[in-house]
Design an enzyme around this catalytic site. Structure first.
Site, PDB file in Angstrom:
ATOM      1  N   GLU A  34       0.835  -1.212   0.000  1.00  0.00           N
ATOM      2  CA  GLU A  34       0.000   0.000   0.000  1.00  0.00           C
ATOM      3  C   GLU A  34       0.861   1.250   0.000  1.00  0.00           C
ATOM      4  O   GLU A  34       1.785   1.379   0.808  1.00  0.00           O
ATOM      5  CB  GLU A  34      -0.898  -0.015   1.240  1.00  0.00           C
ATOM      6  CG  GLU A  34      -2.318   0.375   0.952  1.00  0.00           C
ATOM      7  CD  GLU A  34      -3.021  -0.625   0.053  1.00  0.00           C
ATOM      8  OE1 GLU A  34      -3.167  -0.312  -1.160  1.00  0.00           O
ATOM      9  OE2 GLU A  34      -3.419  -1.698   0.520  1.00  0.00           O
ATOM     10  N   ASP A  37       3.276   2.158  -4.705  1.00  0.00           N
ATOM     11  CA  ASP A  37       3.302   2.286  -6.157  1.00  0.00           C
ATOM     12  C   ASP A  37       3.903   3.605  -6.610  1.00  0.00           C
ATOM     13  O   ASP A  37       4.771   3.643  -7.481  1.00  0.00           O
ATOM     14  CB  ASP A  37       1.916   2.055  -6.768  1.00  0.00           C
ATOM     15  CG  ASP A  37       0.829   2.956  -6.230  1.00  0.00           C
ATOM     16  OD1 ASP A  37       1.040   3.623  -5.196  1.00  0.00           O
ATOM     17  OD2 ASP A  37      -0.255   2.994  -6.853  1.00  0.00           O
ATOM     18  N   GLY A 138     -15.838   4.562  -3.322  1.00  0.00           N
ATOM     19  CA  GLY A 138     -15.276   5.068  -2.079  1.00  0.00           C
ATOM     20  C   GLY A 138     -14.897   4.008  -1.079  1.00  0.00           C
ATOM     21  O   GLY A 138     -14.614   4.317   0.079  1.00  0.00           O
ATOM     22  N   ALA A 139     -14.866   2.737  -1.507  1.00  0.00           N
ATOM     23  CA  ALA A 139     -14.570   1.644  -0.580  1.00  0.00           C
ATOM     24  C   ALA A 139     -13.132   1.161  -0.682  1.00  0.00           C
ATOM     25  O   ALA A 139     -12.766   0.163  -0.079  1.00  0.00           O
ATOM     26  CB  ALA A 139     -15.520   0.470  -0.846  1.00  0.00           C
ATOM     27  N   LEU A 141     -11.777   0.028  -3.447  1.00  0.00           N
ATOM     28  CA  LEU A 141     -11.751  -1.082  -4.407  1.00  0.00           C
ATOM     29  C   LEU A 141     -11.556  -0.588  -5.835  1.00  0.00           C
ATOM     30  O   LEU A 141     -11.809  -1.305  -6.789  1.00  0.00           O
ATOM     31  CB  LEU A 141     -13.041  -1.895  -4.295  1.00  0.00           C
ATOM     32  CG  LEU A 141     -13.265  -2.530  -2.916  1.00  0.00           C
ATOM     33  CD1 LEU A 141     -14.616  -3.243  -2.873  1.00  0.00           C
ATOM     34  CD2 LEU A 141     -12.140  -3.498  -2.570  1.00  0.00           C
ATOM     35  N   SER A 144     -12.550   3.918  -9.558  1.00  0.00           N
ATOM     36  CA  SER A 144     -12.015   4.853 -10.550  1.00  0.00           C
ATOM     37  C   SER A 144     -11.238   4.120 -11.640  1.00  0.00           C
ATOM     38  O   SER A 144     -11.415   4.393 -12.831  1.00  0.00           O
ATOM     39  CB  SER A 144     -11.118   5.888  -9.871  1.00  0.00           C
ATOM     40  OG  SER A 144     -10.070   5.273  -9.154  1.00  0.00           O
ATOM     41  N   GLU A 176      -6.244   9.985 -14.183  1.00  0.00           N
ATOM     42  CA  GLU A 176      -6.470  10.160 -12.755  1.00  0.00           C
ATOM     43  C   GLU A 176      -5.566  11.249 -12.176  1.00  0.00           C
ATOM     44  O   GLU A 176      -5.998  12.084 -11.381  1.00  0.00           O
ATOM     45  CB  GLU A 176      -6.258   8.838 -12.024  1.00  0.00           C
ATOM     46  CG  GLU A 176      -6.749   8.856 -10.605  1.00  0.00           C
ATOM     47  CD  GLU A 176      -7.294   7.511 -10.147  1.00  0.00           C
ATOM     48  OE1 GLU A 176      -7.400   7.333  -8.931  1.00  0.00           O
ATOM     49  OE2 GLU A 176      -7.616   6.659 -10.995  1.00  0.00           O
ATOM     50  N   ASP A 188      -3.488   0.542  -9.464  1.00  0.00           N
ATOM     51  CA  ASP A 188      -4.909   0.293  -9.650  1.00  0.00           C
ATOM     52  C   ASP A 188      -5.228  -0.040 -11.099  1.00  0.00           C
ATOM     53  O   ASP A 188      -5.985  -0.967 -11.389  1.00  0.00           O
ATOM     54  CB  ASP A 188      -5.725   1.506  -9.216  1.00  0.00           C
ATOM     55  CG  ASP A 188      -5.624   1.775  -7.729  1.00  0.00           C
ATOM     56  OD1 ASP A 188      -5.053   0.935  -7.011  1.00  0.00           O
ATOM     57  OD2 ASP A 188      -6.112   2.829  -7.294  1.00  0.00           O
ATOM     58  N   TYR A 240      -4.112  11.972   1.271  1.00  0.00           N
ATOM     59  CA  TYR A 240      -3.311  11.184   0.338  1.00  0.00           C
ATOM     60  C   TYR A 240      -2.140  12.014  -0.178  1.00  0.00           C
ATOM     61  O   TYR A 240      -0.997  11.558  -0.225  1.00  0.00           O
ATOM     62  CB  TYR A 240      -4.209  10.730  -0.813  1.00  0.00           C
ATOM     63  CG  TYR A 240      -3.650   9.651  -1.700  1.00  0.00           C
ATOM     64  CD1 TYR A 240      -4.096   8.340  -1.603  1.00  0.00           C
ATOM     65  CD2 TYR A 240      -2.687   9.934  -2.663  1.00  0.00           C
ATOM     66  CE1 TYR A 240      -3.592   7.344  -2.424  1.00  0.00           C
ATOM     67  CE2 TYR A 240      -2.181   8.957  -3.489  1.00  0.00           C
ATOM     68  CZ  TYR A 240      -2.640   7.664  -3.364  1.00  0.00           C
ATOM     69  OH  TYR A 240      -2.136   6.682  -4.176  1.00  0.00           O
TER      70      TYR A 240
END
Length: 398
Positions: A34, A37, A138-139, A141, A144, A176, A188, A240
């Site tokens: 996490e 990247d 928004g979870a 997952l 986007s 993005e 992602d 973020y």
């Protein structure tokens, strides 16, 4: 009705033009790795069996119009205006209100695809694109990346761009980062677009070399549960961005291009050249990169039952060093482990979203009940808990 049916129905409400096709791309969960990247490190995500569908029809003019079941108002732009809309300061079009944030994802993909392919706007077909999805928004997952992947694969075929999978993933990342203004990495998009069934994608985010790592969950009678805390997050907001800036600051203080170049053995020196908060951000990235490598090796040598401690160590690092967990995520992990999960961790960018738990298939109901009860006892909103199956990435459905 499926999400595919919903996309076709929405398109039919917009236009009488014939259906050119339906494309889709998967949401993703990250097994481990996490915030590594954008630090040019390693990640191990997998595509899930929740998808975003893009139903597409041609137009007689030179515009592109996008519509979604999540928003009643379609958004339309001349293809020739895409560059003017998105080529400036990252995210400016969204902040100005030129386009709503959700529409900046597919329209940004269209702009980035033209830029990457060198095609002029007047050489491509005007399109209507209708989206529907069963990827929770928004979870954590990657709803986007799913909309980006469905759009990119549709445009690649319909506009005859001739791009390959990793190029399409780069286009999604450009959309993005630049169109939306969210400073995310490429994990992602790669996992959403290039995933394989019952496998994870081991990605080197510097070279973009990637390989399939078999998970073997079915053979071991294991399942992965997603625990959606219902706490919404947004990557384009400050938390973020602050973490990314801290990582860049740490790399600069250590004199390396990216934290990928810092080993665990270098952390003692790192502590002496930076403030405590920056050090903890750096320590998470450095140790998380090592955990990804350890997880890949463990899966190959010992199988999925042996990775539980690595998942827990990852969550602790995100909670304590990177500080991106929230009480709901910590409760989800603790309750799942108390109910017999093999391992659990938050997944995604943090500040809300979801956790994953690796469990015996027979224990899914028990773990679900334990987490639900723990949320109720803490006064949290009821979580949404569901199994996910590592699945294929983007492609054409109709």
């Amino acid at each position: 009705m499926t999400a595919l049916d919903d996309a076709r129905g929405l398109l039919a409400s917009l236009t009488d033009a014939p259906l050119a096709g339906v494309w889709s791309s998967a949401g993703r969960a990250n097994l481990i790795g996490e915030h590594t990247d954008y630090n040019e490190g390693y990640v191990l995500p997998f595509a899930i069996d929740r998808r975003t569908y893009a139903a597409v029809s041609p137009r007689a003019d030179d515009a592109i119009r996008v519509a979604s079941t999540f928003d009643p108002d379609p958004v339309e732009l001349p293809i020739a205006r895409l560059a003017d809309t998105f080529a400036g300061e990252p995210g400016a079009a969204v902040r100005r209100g030129d386009v709503p944030e959700w529409a900046a994802y597919p329209l940004g993909v269209a702009w980035a695809a033209l830029e990457a392919s060198g095609r002029a706007p007047h050489t491509v077909l005007g399109l209507d694109i209708a989206f529907a999805s069963d990827v929770p928004v928004g979870a954590g997952l990657s709803s986007s990346a799913a909309i980006e992947g469905a759009t990119a694969f549709a445009l690649d075929e319909l506009w005859q761009l001739g791009l390959e999978g990793i190029q399409l993933a780069r286009i999604g990342r450009t959309a993005e980062n630049e169109a939306v203004g969210a400073p995310t990495g490429i994990m992602d998009q790669v996992s959403s677009m290039l995933g394989r069934a019952d496998a994870a994608t081991f990605l080197d985010c510097r070279s973009l070399e990637h390989e399939t790592v078999e998970l073997g969950l079915a053979a071991e009678d294991l399942a992965l549960l997603v625990i959606d805390t219902q706490v919404q997050h947004a990557h384009s907001t400050g938390g973020y961005r602050d973490r990314r800036e801290a990582c860049e600051r740490g790399a600069a203080l250590l004199g390396v291009p990216a934290l990928r170049d810092v080993a665990v053995a270098d952390l003692d020196r790192a502590r002496t050249v930076m403030d405590e908060v920056t050090f903890r951000r750096v320590r998470h990235i450095v140790t998380e990169n090592q955990r990804v490598l350890d997880t890949v090796r463990t899966l190959r040598e010992r199988g999925p039952r042996a990775i539980g401690e690595l998942l827990l160590a990852s969550h602790a690092s995100m909670r304590d060093d990177f500080e991106i967990s929230v009480p709901e995520l910590d409760t989800a992990v603790d309750a799942a482990m108390s109910a017999g999960a093999i391992g659990a961790r938050m997944t995604g960018g943090g500040f809300g979203g979801a956790a994953i738990a690796l469990v015996e298939s027979a224990a899914q109901d028990r773990v679900t009940a334990a987490v639900t009860e723990a949320f109720a006892a803490a006064g949290f909103a009821e979580p949404r808990i569901f199994p996910v199956t590592p699945s294929a990435g983007a492609g054409r459905d109709l």
